[in-house]
Structure formats: C-alpha cells, structure tokens
Scaffold this motif. Structure first.
Motif, mmCIF file in Angstrom:
data_model
loop_
_atom_site.group_PDB
_atom_site.id
_atom_site.type_symbol
_atom_site.label_atom_id
_atom_site.label_comp_id
_atom_site.label_asym_id
_atom_site.label_seq_id
_atom_site.Cartn_x
_atom_site.Cartn_y
_atom_site.Cartn_z
ATOM 1 N N ILE A 78 15.917 24.806 36.722
ATOM 2 C CA ILE A 78 17.306 24.621 36.899
ATOM 3 C C ILE A 78 17.971 26.114 37.068
ATOM 4 C CG2 ILE A 78 17.279 22.573 35.604
ATOM 5 C CD1 ILE A 78 18.041 23.497 32.968
ATOM 6 N N PRO A 79 17.670 26.882 37.968
ATOM 7 C CA PRO A 79 18.374 28.016 38.257
ATOM 8 C C PRO A 79 20.090 27.643 38.189
ATOM 9 C CG PRO A 79 17.990 27.331 40.094
ATOM 10 C CD PRO A 79 17.448 26.578 38.791
ATOM 11 N N LEU A 80 20.787 26.919 38.567
ATOM 12 C CA LEU A 80 21.887 26.529 38.361
ATOM 13 C C LEU A 80 22.381 27.063 36.577
ATOM 14 C CD1 LEU A 80 24.503 27.163 40.118
ATOM 15 C CD2 LEU A 80 24.617 24.473 39.939
ATOM 16 N N THR A 81 21.606 26.336 36.187
ATOM 17 C CA THR A 81 22.136 26.291 34.907
ATOM 18 C C THR A 81 21.911 27.264 33.946
ATOM 19 O OG1 THR A 81 21.858 23.902 34.372
ATOM 20 C CG2 THR A 81 21.988 25.166 32.841
ATOM 21 N N ARG A 82 20.967 27.709 34.539
ATOM 22 C CA ARG A 82 20.330 29.717 33.659
ATOM 23 C C ARG A 82 21.359 30.352 34.433
ATOM 24 N NH1 ARG A 82 14.006 30.471 33.978
ATOM 25 N NH2 ARG A 82 14.561 32.443 31.913
ATOM 26 N N THR A 83 21.823 30.526 35.939
ATOM 27 C CA THR A 83 23.159 31.450 36.112
ATOM 28 C C THR A 83 24.299 31.193 35.701
ATOM 29 O OG1 THR A 83 22.531 31.184 38.165
ATOM 30 C CG2 THR A 83 24.107 31.559 38.545
ATOM 31 N N SER A 84 24.393 30.532 34.873
ATOM 32 C CA SER A 84 25.903 30.230 34.078
ATOM 33 C C SER A 84 25.521 30.830 32.618
ATOM 34 C CB SER A 84 25.991 28.197 33.775
ATOM 35 O OG SER A 84 25.449 28.670 32.920
ATOM 36 N N PHE A 85 24.482 31.143 31.989
ATOM 37 C CA PHE A 85 24.203 31.514 30.460
ATOM 38 C C PHE A 85 24.077 33.333 31.586
ATOM 39 C CE2 PHE A 85 22.837 27.584 29.265
ATOM 40 C CZ PHE A 85 23.608 27.746 28.442
ATOM 41 N N ARG B 149 23.942 22.283 31.194
ATOM 42 C CA ARG B 149 23.309 21.409 31.924
ATOM 43 C C ARG B 149 22.977 19.599 32.484
ATOM 44 N NH1 ARG B 149 16.857 21.201 29.780
ATOM 45 N NH2 ARG B 149 16.932 22.592 28.311
ATOM 46 N N ASN B 150 23.245 19.173 31.372
ATOM 47 C CA ASN B 150 23.991 18.056 31.100
ATOM 48 C C ASN B 150 24.910 18.199 32.010
ATOM 49 O OD1 ASN B 150 22.058 15.896 30.711
ATOM 50 N ND2 ASN B 150 23.334 15.323 28.832
ATOM 51 N N LEU B 151 26.305 18.993 31.019
ATOM 52 C CA LEU B 151 27.247 19.407 31.965
ATOM 53 C C LEU B 151 27.756 19.233 33.273
ATOM 54 C CD1 LEU B 151 29.217 21.056 28.343
ATOM 55 C CD2 LEU B 151 29.056 18.200 29.210
ATOM 56 N N LEU B 152 27.705 20.871 33.898
ATOM 57 C CA LEU B 152 27.216 20.752 35.250
ATOM 58 C C LEU B 152 26.886 19.707 35.952
ATOM 59 C CD1 LEU B 152 26.154 24.629 35.070
ATOM 60 C CD2 LEU B 152 28.278 24.031 35.687
ATOM 61 N N ALA C 116 23.588 19.423 41.998
ATOM 62 C CA ALA C 116 23.458 18.535 41.111
ATOM 63 C C ALA C 116 21.355 18.894 40.217
ATOM 64 C CB ALA C 116 23.880 16.988 40.702
ATOM 65 N N MET C 117 20.757 18.643 41.168
ATOM 66 C CA MET C 117 19.761 18.281 40.794
ATOM 67 C C MET C 117 19.118 20.588 40.292
ATOM 68 S SD MET C 117 18.695 15.671 40.981
ATOM 69 C CE MET C 117 16.513 16.498 40.806
ATOM 70 N N LEU C 118 19.537 21.295 41.141
ATOM 71 C CA LEU C 118 19.561 22.803 40.504
ATOM 72 C C LEU C 118 20.028 23.356 39.338
ATOM 73 C CD1 LEU C 118 20.340 24.570 43.797
ATOM 74 C CD2 LEU C 118 18.412 24.127 42.589
ATOM 75 N N SER C 119 21.334 22.391 38.435
ATOM 76 C CA SER C 119 21.572 21.988 37.508
ATOM 77 C C SER C 119 20.268 21.467 36.268
ATOM 78 C CB SER C 119 23.135 21.315 37.204
ATOM 79 O OG SER C 119 23.978 22.071 38.199
ATOM 80 N N LYS C 120 20.230 20.198 36.829
ATOM 81 C CA LYS C 120 18.735 19.381 35.667
ATOM 82 C C LYS C 120 18.681 18.454 36.797
ATOM 83 C CE LYS C 120 19.273 16.806 31.536
ATOM 84 N NZ LYS C 120 19.914 16.665 30.082
#
Length: 595
Positions: free
Chosen positions: A65-72, A137-140, A174-178
């Motif tokens: 889920i690279p988009l979530t990891r990118t946010s961190f 990840r849920n929120l994104l 969305a799928m890249l987030s979770k």
C-alpha cells in the motif's frame, strides 16, 4: 449568508472533532505502529520513496500500500519523528472525509447531509481508525473511495471522459492506500441499479478498468497474507460451515455496534461454533425475512434500503471470514474493518432522519427540525467518542481497557505484559504473560517475553523453560533463540549459546518481521562475547564489528573489538579503537592501553 453558514458549521464540526481526539494526540505507538512506522528505515531514507513504490526492499509487515507508506515518508522527511504531528494528520484526514461527504451530498442533492456529517464525524466506531496510526490507510482509502463514487456518478450523468478517467484514477489511489475498497466495482453496479439507468455493452466496458484494478490488488493482498503474514498456518484452517456462520454473523455484529456502540473493544471475543444453538440461526432467518420484505417493497422505500444494505454487505465481504486474515488469530471482527462499510448505513440513517424532519415540519419549522435532529444525534455520539478516546491515551490504558471489557483477550494480556515489562514492573508483566498461556495455550512471542522477564528476575530455570516452550511452539521465533543465548552466556555455556545465536540471527535475516523487531546489535554483541570466551578471536572481532556497524555508540562493543584486536596482535588498530572509545566519553581505557 447561504455559503458562510455551512462553512461556519463545518468549521465548528472540525474544531469539535479535534477537541474529542485531543487526549490521544500524544498517545503511544499502538500494536504494530512500533515496527511499521518507528522502525521502518525507508521512512528516514531520502531514497526510501523509491523502494516503497517498487517494493525492492523488505516490507517489514506492510502489505503493498505504497500511498499510505508515502504519507508517512513525507511526514518523517518534513517533521521528523513526532507523534503529535502523526496523530494530528490522522485527525485532519478524518475531517477531510467528513467535509467531502457533506460536499457530495450537497452536489448530488441527496437529503440529510448534516446527519451524515454528524454520524461520520462523531461516531466512536472511527476512533480505532483515527488513533491507531497505521490505520491511516483506512482514512486515505475512504477519501479516495468517496471521490471514486462521486466521479463515477458525475461521469454517468454528464458523459465526460475526463470525469470517468478521474474515477478510475481515484479508485487506483484508493487501492494503493488499502485493499478494503476492493469491492467498489460491485458497488458501482448497485449504484447504477439504484439510479435506474440503462445497461448496454459500453457500460460494461467502462466497468472493466475498475474490475481489473480490483482483481490485481486483491491478488497482491492474498499473496502478502500467505507469504508475509502467515495465514497458511493450521490455526487459520476453517471448514466451509464455520466460514458461512462467521459470514452470517459479521454484518449483524457490526450493525449492532453502529446503532449501539458500547462497548467497543480493541479485540472482541473470538466466536466459537462448536456448539450449534438455535440463536446461531437467527441472523440467517432475519436475512431471509428482511430480504423478502425489501423485494416486496422494491418499487418504493425498499429500493433505497436495499441499496444501503447491499453496499454495506458487499463492502464487508472481504472481511466476512471467507478469506483468511492475519487479524483472525485474535478475532473475526474489528472496528477498523467497518469504517468504510459504515458509510452505507449512515447514508440510510441520513435519509431516514431527513424523512422524519419533513414529517415533523408540520408542527415546527423545517429549518428547526433540520438543526434539532442532527444535534440530538451528535450529543450522545460525542460522549461515546470522548469515552472511547480515553482508552487510547497510552498503551497501558488501551490494553487495560481491552482485558477489562474482554477478559478472554489473550492478545490484550500479551500486549499488557509487554507494556509492564517496558515499565520494569516485572511481577505484573509475568502475571499477564502467564495469563496468555492459560487462555490460548503456547504462544511463542508471549513465552519468549516471559523468558526474558524471568531472566531479568534471575529466575533462570523458569526462563529457560519458557524459552524452550516458545521454540517448541514456533521453531522460527527468532527472539526466543537470542533471549536463550543471553542466559546460556551467563551460565558459561558458550558453545550452546553460539548455536542458539546463530539460529536466531539466521531467522532474523530470513524473516522480514524479525529483522525489524529483533535487537540485532545486542545479538551480535552476545555472539562476540561468546567467541571471546572460547578464544575464537577472529570470529569475536567480526561479531563486534557487526554490532558496532548497527549501533556505533555502544562502548561495550568497541571495548570487545579492541580486546579481540589485542589478542590478534593488531595493537595499532586496538589503540585506534580505544581512542574512539575516548571520543565516546570513556578515556581511561585509552590512557591505560595507548599512553
């Protein structure tokens, strides 16, 4: 005035959300936050963003889920490690979701916008998703899920290709987030049914990209579950009858928690279907009766209700028990799993309250009804959310609340024991970890921690017994081998200690999770000590050098390396090492050895 008033109300909602979540803004890392966020080396590396997206390096427990990891990663690059910033970002994302829902309701002219805002902003079911950092990840995913639905509906109305492409892009994000929005293509079909739109080959063609993205990311997630998260183990084996019973009970459980959200527990009791009772059949009977009623009324109010319940059930499908999930070792349900499906139920609530406000507008002005009903709904929800947030203020408060509400939660006792050990309250930690064995049977991580606690308390026999039990329960549990080696070194069993250390380090290198959780500098330091005692000086030098590479500031490792160099008659290098020790603040060694 018509624009200023809604913005003022939304601002008030945002401020109130921050007030409700304020006690948790400084809360600890929870559960896997410590490994997935604090110890994720890619977040501190300027080039980590490349590895995050290409999956070239270890996931350390993250699915793809690279988009979530990118946010961190962005957060860490800008603010450093700052828990208050991390929690504030999660709260802001929650507020963005609320504002987006209000905007969608207004743009699509769906009644009940403020009821939807109140339900999503203040319902305590979202506390877990907001306060548990890795659930960003849920929120994104929720934000991009809403944008996908909005864009798709707008594209169907206007026929604009750019809007349609926007829907496809939002779904990919969305799928890249979770992976939780995986059933969105089916939801799009349900939405078209609700709108009574016509069907042709072109419509189905437009849905193909959504299904392609869904299937691709679903396959990736299943691969991670089996190859990284270990759901192929026997503890996840369930027959079809059990899975069907779980699937029938899951939506009813969540409906209960959405309409009566107390108590909310981090890990709920795990259902057992060994004894079949008539009560187990009630959900199935309710589904048959309710489905028949909706079918009978499908031309009137039943159509909207069917849409809401259909979207709710379809979105929940991936976590209904038909597919194995690593969290199932604790429970078959969790608050963060219903965050996205709950939007469908709150949609129905918004429509119902809107109908009620119209019916009572004959007695009071309609504008008052629109204000009174959302406020009446908000007051109890705010109280429940405030109460739920208190549980998440610290690790200790969370796990104490968990075992208080669910005394059978072995996961709660395991984490509670870990917290007590971190606070050096060893008697309480030992009691909590022993409770895990009573509830669950042999559990390698808890037994390994128990062995470590006994070791600190100088209860060596109990420590070795606990660690041997951990290894027997899971022969690949790396920390148990390393804790065991530390005891063997104290007992001067150096050869056995090296065998245990080599196995622990081998597992730490081959299993991503242990590479992040095992104290590798300490393990190599122990290995150096054992080699020194066995007069294996080249191996000791190699081990201490490795320990220093991982932890340059540890004086003991430098001294061990210097001693090995002396024994190998490499005196100038030993003197250089002593000088380095002097720079770290211990100059007497340098003066004695090199003066």
């Amino acid at each position: 005035m018509q624009r200023i008033l809604p913005l003022a109300c939304l601002t008030s909602v945002a401020i109130l959300v921050f007030i409700l979540y304020a006690p948790a803004l400084d809360s600890d890392y929870l559960l896997d936050d410590l490994v997935l966020i604090q110890k994720d080396s890619l977040l501190t590396s300027p080039n980590g963003i490349i590895s995050i997206w290409t999956a070239q390096e270890d996931s350390i427990g993250w699915p793809y889920i690279p988009l979530t990891r990118t946010s961190f990663w962005l957060e860490r690059q800008i603010f450093g490690e700052n828990l208050r910033v991390s929690h504030s970002i999660n709260v802001i994302l929650h507020i963005v979701t609320v504002g987006l829902l209000w905007l969608v309701f207004r743009r699509l002219k769906i009644p009940g916008a403020w009821v939807m805002v109140v339900c999503v902003a203040f319902h305590p079911i979202f506390v877990q998703s907001v306060v548990w950092l890795t659930q960003r990840r849920n929120l994104l995913a929720g934000i991009f899920y809403i944008l996908t639905l909005w864009s798709f509906v707008e594209a169907e109305r206007s026929g604009k290709k750019t809007t349609y492409l926007g829907a496809v892009v939002f779904f990919a994000l969305a799928m890249l987030s979770k992976s939780s929005p995986v059933m969105l293509p089916v939801v799009l079909i349900l939405v078209r049914y609700w709108q009574r739109l016509s069907w042709n080959a072109l419509v189905w063609l437009r849905l193909i990209p959504f299904f392609a993205i869904s299937i691709a990311f679903a396959a990736i997630r299943v691969w991670y579950e089996y190859n990284v998260f270990g759901v192929s183990r026997p503890e996840f084996d369930l027959n079809f009858a059990d899975r069907l019973l779980i699937a029938i009970h899951v939506p009813f459980f969540y409906l209960q928690k959405l309409f009566a959200p107390y108590p909310l527990i981090f890990t709920y009791p795990k259902w057992s279907f060994e004894v079949i009772s008539p009560s187990l059949l009630l959900p199935a009977i309710s589904i048959l009766i309710g489905g028949s009623l909706l079918l009978y009324k499908h031309q009137t109010w039943g159509r909207g209700v069917a849409l809401g319940l259909g979207v709710f059930g379809v979105t929940l499908f991936p976590v209904m028990g038909f597919f194995d999930n690593a969290f199932h070792r604790f429970s078959y349900v969790s608050d963060h799993w219903v965050a996205l499906p709950s939007l469908a139920i709150f949609f129905l609530v918004a429509l119902a309250v809107s109908e009620i406000s119209q019916s009572i507008s004959k007695r009071i002005p309609r504008i008052q009804a629109r204000v009174i009903l959302p406020i009446a709904l908000a007051i109890p929800l705010c109280g429940l959310t405030w109460n739920q947030v208190q549980d998440y203020r610290t690790q200790l408060s969370l796990w104490q609340a968990t075992v208080e509400k669910n005394p059978q939660s072995w996961a709660g006792y395991s984490n509670l024991g870990l917290v007590y050990l971190a606070q050096q309250d060893y008697p309480k930690g030992i009691d909590a970890l022993n409770r895990v064995t009573e509830l669950r049977g042999p559990h390698a991580p808890s037994l390994a921690l128990l062995g470590k606690a006994y070791h600190i308390q100088k209860q060596y026999a109990h420590a070795i017994q606990a660690l041997d039990s951990a290894i027997q329960a899971d022969p690949e549990h790396a920390p148990a081998y390393i804790y065991r080696a530390a005891i063997l070194i104290e007992q001067q069993a150096y050869a056995l200690a090296l065998q245990s250390l080599n196995r622990g380090l081998e597992l730490s290198q081959s299993i991503d999770y242990y590479r992040a959780t095992v104290d590798l500098p300490h393990a190599y330091s122990l290995k150096g000590q054992a080699h020194l005692q066995l007069q294996q000086f080249p191996q000791a030098l190699e081990s201490f050098t490795q320990a220093i590479r991982l932890q340059p500031s540890n004086i003991g490792n430098h001294l061990g390396r210097a001693y090995a160099l002396i024994q190998l008659n490499r005196l100038s290098e030993a003197c250089e090492t002593f000088q380095l020790v002097c720079q770290l603040g211990e100059c007497q060694y340098w003066k004695n050895a090199c003066s």
